[in-house]
Design an enzyme around this catalytic site. Structure first.
Site, PDB file in Angstrom:
ATOM      1  N   ARG A 127       0.826  -1.205   0.000  1.00 19.13           N
ATOM      2  CA  ARG A 127       0.000   0.000   0.000  1.00 19.13           C
ATOM      3  C   ARG A 127       0.861   1.256   0.000  1.00 19.13           C
ATOM      4  O   ARG A 127       0.463   2.293  -0.473  1.00 19.13           O
ATOM      5  CB  ARG A 127      -0.958  -0.025   1.192  1.00 19.13           C
ATOM      6  CG  ARG A 127      -2.069  -1.055   0.984  1.00 19.13           C
ATOM      7  CD  ARG A 127      -2.930  -1.203   2.194  1.00 19.13           C
ATOM      8  NE  ARG A 127      -2.176  -1.710   3.329  1.00 19.13           N
ATOM      9  CZ  ARG A 127      -2.716  -2.167   4.438  1.00 19.13           C
ATOM     10  NH1 ARG A 127      -4.018  -2.163   4.584  1.00 19.13           N
ATOM     11  NH2 ARG A 127      -1.958  -2.617   5.413  1.00 19.13           N
ATOM     12  N   ARG A 178      -3.390 -16.121   0.768  1.00 18.24           N
ATOM     13  CA  ARG A 178      -4.726 -16.670   0.970  1.00 18.24           C
ATOM     14  C   ARG A 178      -5.280 -17.053  -0.399  1.00 18.24           C
ATOM     15  O   ARG A 178      -5.049 -16.349  -1.389  1.00 18.24           O
ATOM     16  CB  ARG A 178      -5.667 -15.623   1.591  1.00 18.24           C
ATOM     17  CG  ARG A 178      -5.472 -15.418   3.083  1.00 18.24           C
ATOM     18  CD  ARG A 178      -5.981 -16.598   3.898  1.00 18.24           C
ATOM     19  NE  ARG A 178      -5.851 -16.399   5.330  1.00 18.24           N
ATOM     20  CZ  ARG A 178      -4.818 -16.839   6.059  1.00 18.24           C
ATOM     21  NH1 ARG A 178      -3.820 -17.488   5.489  1.00 18.24           N
ATOM     22  NH2 ARG A 178      -4.799 -16.641   7.369  1.00 18.24           N
ATOM     23  N   GLU A 203     -10.450 -24.325   1.052  1.00 13.32           N
ATOM     24  CA  GLU A 203      -9.703 -25.359   1.768  1.00 13.32           C
ATOM     25  C   GLU A 203     -10.638 -26.181   2.632  1.00 13.32           C
ATOM     26  O   GLU A 203     -11.547 -25.609   3.232  1.00 13.32           O
ATOM     27  CB  GLU A 203      -8.598 -24.700   2.606  1.00 13.32           C
ATOM     28  CG  GLU A 203      -7.596 -23.979   1.716  1.00 13.32           C
ATOM     29  CD  GLU A 203      -6.590 -23.133   2.492  1.00 13.32           C
ATOM     30  OE1 GLU A 203      -6.475 -23.304   3.713  1.00 13.32           O
ATOM     31  OE2 GLU A 203      -5.922 -22.315   1.851  1.00 13.32           O
ATOM     32  N   HIS A 258      -1.670 -25.826   2.898  1.00 14.18           N
ATOM     33  CA  HIS A 258      -1.566 -24.689   3.823  1.00 14.18           C
ATOM     34  C   HIS A 258      -0.513 -24.971   4.904  1.00 14.18           C
ATOM     35  O   HIS A 258      -0.809 -24.972   6.097  1.00 14.18           O
ATOM     36  CB  HIS A 258      -2.925 -24.369   4.442  1.00 14.18           C
ATOM     37  CG  HIS A 258      -3.041 -22.947   4.912  1.00 14.18           C
ATOM     38  ND1 HIS A 258      -4.173 -22.212   4.793  1.00 14.18           N
ATOM     39  CD2 HIS A 258      -2.144 -22.119   5.512  1.00 14.18           C
ATOM     40  CE1 HIS A 258      -3.987 -21.001   5.300  1.00 14.18           C
ATOM     41  NE2 HIS A 258      -2.759 -20.924   5.743  1.00 14.18           N
TER      42      HIS A 258
HETATM   43  P1  NAP Z   1       1.967  -8.074   7.166  1.00 10.73           P
HETATM   44  O1  NAP Z   1       3.292  -7.898   7.835  1.00 10.73           O
HETATM   45  O2  NAP Z   1       0.790  -7.368   7.697  1.00 10.73           O
HETATM   46  O3  NAP Z   1       2.183  -7.664   5.614  1.00 10.73           O
HETATM   47  C1  NAP Z   1       1.153  -7.537   4.703  1.00 10.73           C
HETATM   48  C2  NAP Z   1       1.663  -6.770   3.481  1.00 10.73           C
HETATM   49  O4  NAP Z   1       0.608  -6.742   2.502  1.00 10.73           O
HETATM   50  C3  NAP Z   1       2.045  -5.315   3.763  1.00 10.73           C
HETATM   51  O5  NAP Z   1       3.211  -4.976   3.053  1.00 10.73           O
HETATM   52  C4  NAP Z   1       0.856  -4.531   3.221  1.00 10.73           C
HETATM   53  O6  NAP Z   1       1.201  -3.264   2.703  1.00 10.73           O
HETATM   54  C5  NAP Z   1       0.441  -5.402   2.063  1.00 10.73           C
HETATM   55  N1  NAP Z   1      -0.943  -5.154   1.699  1.00 10.73           N
HETATM   56  C6  NAP Z   1      -2.042  -5.235   2.480  1.00 10.73           C
HETATM   57  N2  NAP Z   1      -3.139  -4.928   1.771  1.00 10.73           N
HETATM   58  C7  NAP Z   1      -2.716  -4.638   0.532  1.00 10.73           C
HETATM   59  C8  NAP Z   1      -3.375  -4.231  -0.656  1.00 10.73           C
HETATM   60  N3  NAP Z   1      -4.712  -4.068  -0.681  1.00 10.73           N
HETATM   61  N4  NAP Z   1      -2.633  -4.019  -1.750  1.00 10.73           N
HETATM   62  C9  NAP Z   1      -1.298  -4.185  -1.726  1.00 10.73           C
HETATM   63  N5  NAP Z   1      -0.619  -4.577  -0.635  1.00 10.73           N
HETATM   64  C10 NAP Z   1      -1.323  -4.790   0.473  1.00 10.73           C
HETATM   65  O7  NAP Z   1       1.562  -9.586   7.128  1.00 10.73           O
HETATM   66  P2  NAP Z   1       2.518 -10.884   7.045  1.00 10.73           P
HETATM   67  O8  NAP Z   1       2.850 -11.339   8.413  1.00 10.73           O
HETATM   68  O9  NAP Z   1       3.629 -10.630   6.091  1.00 10.73           O
HETATM   69  O10 NAP Z   1       1.469 -11.944   6.447  1.00 10.73           O
HETATM   70  C11 NAP Z   1       0.917 -11.750   5.166  1.00 10.73           C
HETATM   71  C12 NAP Z   1      -0.230 -12.725   4.930  1.00 10.73           C
HETATM   72  O11 NAP Z   1       0.282 -14.035   4.730  1.00 10.73           O
HETATM   73  C13 NAP Z   1      -1.193 -12.878   6.115  1.00 10.73           C
HETATM   74  O12 NAP Z   1      -2.182 -11.883   6.110  1.00 10.73           O
HETATM   75  C14 NAP Z   1      -1.774 -14.256   5.903  1.00 10.73           C
HETATM   76  O13 NAP Z   1      -2.990 -14.203   5.203  1.00 10.73           O
HETATM   77  C15 NAP Z   1      -0.730 -14.975   5.047  1.00 10.73           C
HETATM   78  N6  NAP Z   1      -0.121 -16.101   5.785  1.00 10.73           N
HETATM   79  C16 NAP Z   1      -0.124 -17.344   5.243  1.00 10.73           C
HETATM   80  C17 NAP Z   1       0.463 -18.400   5.936  1.00 10.73           C
HETATM   81  C18 NAP Z   1       0.498 -19.788   5.369  1.00 10.73           C
HETATM   82  O14 NAP Z   1       0.594 -20.740   6.142  1.00 10.73           O
HETATM   83  N7  NAP Z   1       0.455 -19.974   4.069  1.00 10.73           N
HETATM   84  C19 NAP Z   1       1.029 -18.188   7.178  1.00 10.73           C
HETATM   85  C20 NAP Z   1       1.031 -16.904   7.695  1.00 10.73           C
HETATM   86  C21 NAP Z   1       0.457 -15.852   7.000  1.00 10.73           C
HETATM   87  P3  NAP Z   1       1.626  -2.019   3.675  1.00 10.73           P
HETATM   88  O15 NAP Z   1       2.846  -2.491   4.400  1.00 10.73           O
HETATM   89  O16 NAP Z   1       1.948  -0.914   2.730  1.00 10.73           O
HETATM   90  O17 NAP Z   1       0.466  -1.781   4.558  1.00 10.73           O
END
Ligand code: NAP
Length: 300
Positions: A163, A219, A248, A266
């Site tokens: 963002r 996701r 899922e 997952h």
């Molecule tokens: P995070 O630190 O909150 O990072 C999310 C990133 O996505 C930030 O850089 C944010 O931008 C960006 N973002 C959010 N909304 C956006 C949009 N509409 N357009 C463009 N960019 C956007 O979260 P994280 O810890 O890295 O985790 C990310 C996601 O991974 C989680 O929300 C979860 O769904 C997924 N996940 C999956 C697993 C798995 O087992 N596969 C495990 C853990 C997490 P800004 O920094 O500019 O706000």
């Protein structure tokens, strides 16, 4: 009633060790949440909607075993002053590893070759070079940055969309369509929810192009899965590494039958180490909250 353990609702199944740790501290409820429920615990896919909140007037905290919270109605939760706590950092490095593992498995046919050899076949189909690629990361938060650090030695360039621009050396590309067009590998690492729903549609996949590979550890909702299947079947993109899915645990047969697709259930945070740290953090979040302190994983 002093000394009675607080009522805690388990909204999803959680690892047995965490359940044991919680049972030592709380009165657990699995099938239904009584109105006296003060805490909810569940995985990142748990749903907390207005209807559930309405039934729980005493609810104070939702402790997520994970970081995703896209199925929690944040507005309704905030309106009630209920806290949400997550387990950041505990899983970041492992999810990033999973993204790289899936990507390399697609490029070098790791899973397809393994299947072939187990069938007794020794053939040498050509994979694709992984190094020298332009790697686009959608979402440069904790996990996205950990992916970028790992991808750096492979990449001719790292691009990202978030963002807002970050103080990093990688190139900020605000428009996701441009990110896809300029990337050989597109890795999704942003939250689910309305803002990112079906971000990757047929047009995005065509921008990624026939040499492009997509990896999703974020996701399933970020990708229009039908459009992805169509693009993969027509080889309008080169391959996909998928840790997450639209519905899922249902994985469409069309995805399961393609060799240029690598699938994982997952598994991003599913290491012994991450799961132990996540469990400890769920307990720490709840203990802090009920001791009148700020939970370390409090969502802002
Ligand atoms: P995070 O630190 O909150 O990072 C999310 C990133 O996505 C930030 O850089 C944010 O931008 C960006 N973002 C959010 N909304 C956006 C949009 N509409 N357009 C463009 N960019 C956007 O979260 P994280 O810890 O890295 O985790 C990310 C996601 O991974 C989680 O929300 C979860 O769904 C997924 N996940 C999956 C697993 C798995 O087992 N596969 C495990 C853990 C997490 P800004 O920094 O500019 O706000």
């Amino acid at each position: 009633m002093a000394g009675m353990p607080h009522d805690l609702f388990l909204a999803t199944s959680i690892p047995p060790a965490l359940e044991l740790a919680l049972a030592e501290r709380f009165q657990l409820h699995r099938d239904d949440a009584p109105p006296s429920t003060r805490a909810i615990v569940g995985g990142g896919m748990m749903t907390v909607d207005q209807a559930l909140l309405d039934r729980l007037p005493a609810l104070e905290i939702i402790a997520v075993h994970g970081v995703g919270h896209d199925r929690i109605d944040r507005e309704a939760v905030a309106a009630r002053g209920i806290r949400i706590a997550i387990t950041p950092d505990a899983l970041t490095e492992d999810v990033a590893d999973q993204a790289i593992a899936l990507w390399l498995a697609v490029e070098r046919r790791v899973a397809a070759n393994d299947r072939a050899m187990r069938m007794g076949n020794w053939t040498v189909p050509l994979g694709r070079r992984a190094s020298g690629r332009r790697i686009g990361i959608f979402g440069l938060g904790r996990i996205g940055q950990a992916i970028a650090r790992r991808a750096e030695p492979f990449a001719s360039e790292i691009l990202y969309t978030a963002r807002s621009a970050k103080p990093v050396s990688w190139r900020f590309v605000p428009d996701p369509a441009q990110l896809a067009a300029e990337s050989d590998v597109l890795i999704l690492a942003a939250p689910g929810g309305a803002d990112t729903h079906h971000l990757v549609d047929a047009a995005m996949l065509d921008r990624l192009g026939p040499e492009g590979v997509i990896v999703n550890i974020a996701r399933g909702s970020l990708i229009d899965e039908e459009a992805l299947i169509a693009a993969l079947e027509a080889h309008r993109i080169a391959g996909a590494g998928l840790d997450v899915f639209a519905e899922e645990p249902d994985v469409p047969y069309a995805l399961r039958r393609m060799n240029h697709v690598v699938l994982a259930p997952h598994q991003g945070s599913a290491t012994r180490e991450a799961r132990a740290e996540m469990a400890a953090m769920v307990v720490a979040n709840l203990e802090a909250h009920f001791a009148g302190r700020e939970p370390p994983g409090l969502l802002d």
